[in-house]
Design a protein around this motif. Structure first.
Motif, PDB file in Angstrom:
ATOM      1  N   GLU A 144      43.617 107.018  67.259  1.00 26.63           N
ATOM      2  CA  GLU A 144      43.229 105.726  66.671  1.00 26.63           C
ATOM      3  C   GLU A 144      43.504 104.564  67.622  1.00 26.63           C
ATOM      4  O   GLU A 144      42.759 103.583  67.644  1.00 26.63           O
ATOM      5  N   GLU A 145      44.581 104.662  68.407  1.00 25.76           N
ATOM      6  CA  GLU A 145      44.908 103.567  69.331  1.00 25.76           C
ATOM      7  C   GLU A 145      43.876 103.416  70.443  1.00 25.76           C
ATOM      8  O   GLU A 145      43.805 102.372  71.088  1.00 25.76           O
ATOM      9  N   ASP A 146      43.098 104.481  70.682  1.00 22.29           N
ATOM     10  CA  ASP A 146      42.047 104.406  71.697  1.00 22.29           C
ATOM     11  C   ASP A 146      40.692 104.111  71.059  1.00 22.29           C
ATOM     12  O   ASP A 146      39.658 104.251  71.710  1.00 22.29           O
TER      13      ASP A 146
ATOM     14  N   ARG B 258      43.223 111.657  72.609  1.00 18.82           N
ATOM     15  CA  ARG B 258      42.887 110.266  72.283  1.00 18.82           C
ATOM     16  C   ARG B 258      42.869 110.126  70.766  1.00 18.82           C
ATOM     17  O   ARG B 258      42.371 111.005  70.064  1.00 18.82           O
TER      18      ARG B 258
ATOM     19  N   THR C 286      41.962 111.950  62.504  1.00 23.32           N
ATOM     20  CA  THR C 286      42.569 111.178  63.593  1.00 23.32           C
ATOM     21  C   THR C 286      44.026 110.853  63.296  1.00 23.32           C
ATOM     22  O   THR C 286      44.424 110.718  62.142  1.00 23.32           O
TER      23      THR C 286
ATOM     24  N   ALA D 201      38.137 111.996  77.023  1.00 21.97           N
ATOM     25  CA  ALA D 201      39.364 112.603  76.504  1.00 21.97           C
ATOM     26  C   ALA D 201      39.528 114.007  77.069  1.00 21.97           C
ATOM     27  O   ALA D 201      38.564 114.608  77.554  1.00 21.97           O
TER      28      ALA D 201
ATOM     29  N   ASN E 206      30.890 106.314  70.754  1.00 23.83           N
ATOM     30  CA  ASN E 206      31.151 105.266  69.762  1.00 23.83           C
ATOM     31  C   ASN E 206      29.821 104.665  69.311  1.00 23.83           C
ATOM     32  O   ASN E 206      29.395 103.620  69.799  1.00 23.83           O
TER      33      ASN E 206
ATOM     34  N   THR F 158      34.523 107.199  75.123  1.00 23.20           N
ATOM     35  CA  THR F 158      35.893 107.340  75.628  1.00 23.20           C
ATOM     36  C   THR F 158      36.039 108.755  76.172  1.00 23.20           C
ATOM     37  O   THR F 158      35.651 109.713  75.497  1.00 23.20           O
TER      38      THR F 158
ATOM     39  N   HIS G 207      47.713 109.100  68.428  1.00 22.91           N
ATOM     40  CA  HIS G 207      47.482 109.445  69.832  1.00 22.91           C
ATOM     41  C   HIS G 207      46.669 110.723  70.023  1.00 22.91           C
ATOM     42  O   HIS G 207      46.529 111.181  71.155  1.00 22.91           O
ATOM     43  N   HIS G 208      46.199 111.316  68.965  1.00 25.73           N
ATOM     44  CA  HIS G 208      45.369 112.507  69.127  1.00 25.73           C
ATOM     45  C   HIS G 208      44.374 112.610  67.975  1.00 25.73           C
ATOM     46  O   HIS G 208      44.546 111.975  66.942  1.00 25.73           O
TER      47      HIS G 208
END
Lengths: 164, 285
Positions: free
Chosen positions: B141-143, B139, B164, B121, B269, B119, B167-168
């Motif tokens: 947990e939602e990402d 970025r 985490t 960021a 990831n 991802t 949103h950040h």
């Protein structure tokens, strides 16, 4: 309304300290704007309020920091209270004296942080003392003195609730 | 009792505050990879302001690039200069886009090399104190960001996710004193652990004294820590000391990534081994 302005100011200051916009950086050492604020508020508001403000600001600073323990809540609380005592006992202090006191408070905070790191086995001596604690204390003292000078020039008075 | 509380309100407040502070001094509280309920509102609010600051920073720098150097216009050349200004602004804007494109293509090249989902960021804030090296990225947990994920750029490794929120996330940079990365010397294939050193210098530990290492040797990730895939650049060896009767070399390396200049990063990831997943879940609990 006044309280809301204070809360917004404090949140703004806390965000600014860690922001990419913060221009106060010399060789990757940033002054501790929160320490300077807590000290000046302690001078103005007295030891109890200074300690409480210091603890609150230190607590939020700790949440944002990657440090292994909540240390700023302790150090800022102490500095706020100390500034309150200084404000009560020292009559008509000038910017140089305040710069020196902020330098001492910052150095004390740095030594405290270093002791915690020594205790946790993470200290890098003497590098941490000579390249982080002392330069930051000098930076804090100088900037704190300038801010105090600016406040007294603007207000045409000594910033102390006890001064004549 | 009530009278005592009223009379000694200040003493009581200070007493409660001291108890709270001593409870907070426990390292276990800060080790949690997710924010506690009492931390969340403060962290989210301040990080929202950080994002605002970042947007202002980007806006101001774009404005600066596009206009500020063009304000000194002479009246007699107004029309030509206006035209020139427009073209120059377009050119600067295109150059900015080209630079962003270059950076993103570099990231895509890395994607091909590492064969790992990631991802992208942006760094929105930095560590507020001088004692630790960490940054905040936009970025969370939602990402799909989780603790212990590796963070890199096209030039090399940056750090790993330690905490985490929605949103950040907080990234502990590899130059931090708490950081450790499994590394391998490219030329000799000796494996060791890279830790944060003094200032910008890193240390490579546990390289046996009989290893034939030299200044300038490249150190890469070995992939054995399940955080980074193998072969990502960490740094170059800048100093080797071999004390007599010692078991290991004393090695310093200079990181390849300039941590103060990075803007965009990639969060990797990599599927964690089941044991580590279990430990992470226990930590969260």
């Amino acid at each position: 309304m006044k309280s809301l302005v204070w809360v917004l100011f404090i949140l703004f200051l806390l965000a600014f300290q860690g922001s990419v916009l913060n221009p106060f950086v010399i060789h990757e050492i940033r002054p501790d704007l929160i320490l300077i604020t807590v000290y000046l508020l302690g001078i103005l508001k007295g030891d109890i309020k200074g300690g409480l403000i210091g603890a609150s600001l230190g607590f939020i600073m700790d949440i944002l920091s990657a440090g292994p323990v909540y240390y700023n809540v302790f150090s800022k609380c102490f500095i706020g209270s100390l500034a309150g005592v200084i404000g009560r006992w020292i009559q008509n202090p000038g910017p140089v004296l305040h710069a020196g006191m902020i330098f001492a408070a910052s150095l004390l905070q740095g030594v405290g942080a270093l002791l915690i790191l020594v205790f946790l086995g993470m200290a890098r001596l003497p590098h941490d003392l000579f390249y982080i604690a002392i330069p930051q204390a000098i930076f804090d003292g100088a900037l704190g003195g300038i801010v105090y000078l600016f406040l007294t020039i603007r207000g045409k008075r000594t910033v102390s609730r006890w001064a004549v | 009792m009530f009278r005592f509380v009223v009379i000694n309100k200040k003493v009581l407040v200070v007493f409660l505050l001291l108890i709270g502070i001593f409870v907070l001094l426990s390292p276990e509280i800060k080790e949690n990879p997710r924010y506690y309920l009492f931390e969340k509102p403060f962290a989210s609010t301040v990080n929202l302001i950080h994002s605002g600051f970042f947007l202002i920073f980007r806006g101001v720098s774009t404005t600066w690039n596009n206009y500020i150097d063009l304000v000194d216009v002479k009246e007699e050349n107004q029309r030509l200069f206006e035209e020139n200004k427009r073209l120059l602004a377009e050119s600067l804007s295109l150059r900015e886009k080209a630079l962003a494109y270059d950076r993103l293509s570099q990231l895509l090249k890395v994607k091909d090399a590492i064969h790992t989902e990631f991802t992208v960021a942006t760094i929105v804030a930095k560590e507020p104190t001088n004692w630790y090296s960490a940054v905040v990225i936009n970025r969370g947990e939602e990402d799909g960001i989780r603790p212990n994920m590796g963070v890199i750029t096209a030039e090399g490794i940056v750090g790993k996710i330690t905490k985490t929120a929605r949103h950040h996330s907080r990234v502990l940079l590899f130059s931090d004193r708490n950081s450790a990365v499994a590394g391998v010397i490219q030329r000799t294939r000796d494996e060791g652990i890279v830790t944060g050193g003094e200032g910008k210098v890193l240390r490579l530990n546990y390289i046996l004294i009989d290893s034939n290492i030299q200044n300038g040797d490249l150190v890469l990730t070995s992939g054995t820590d399940s955080v980074f895939p193998p072969g990502i650049v960490i740094g170059r060896i800048s100093r080797v000391e071999s004390p007599q009767n010692a078991l290991f070399h004393s090695i310093e390396l200079v990181p390849e990534v300039s941590l103060s200049k990075i803007r965009e990063v990639m969060v990797l990831n990599i599927p964690q081994p089941p044991e580590i997943e279990m430990l992470l879940k226990e930590d969260v609990r």
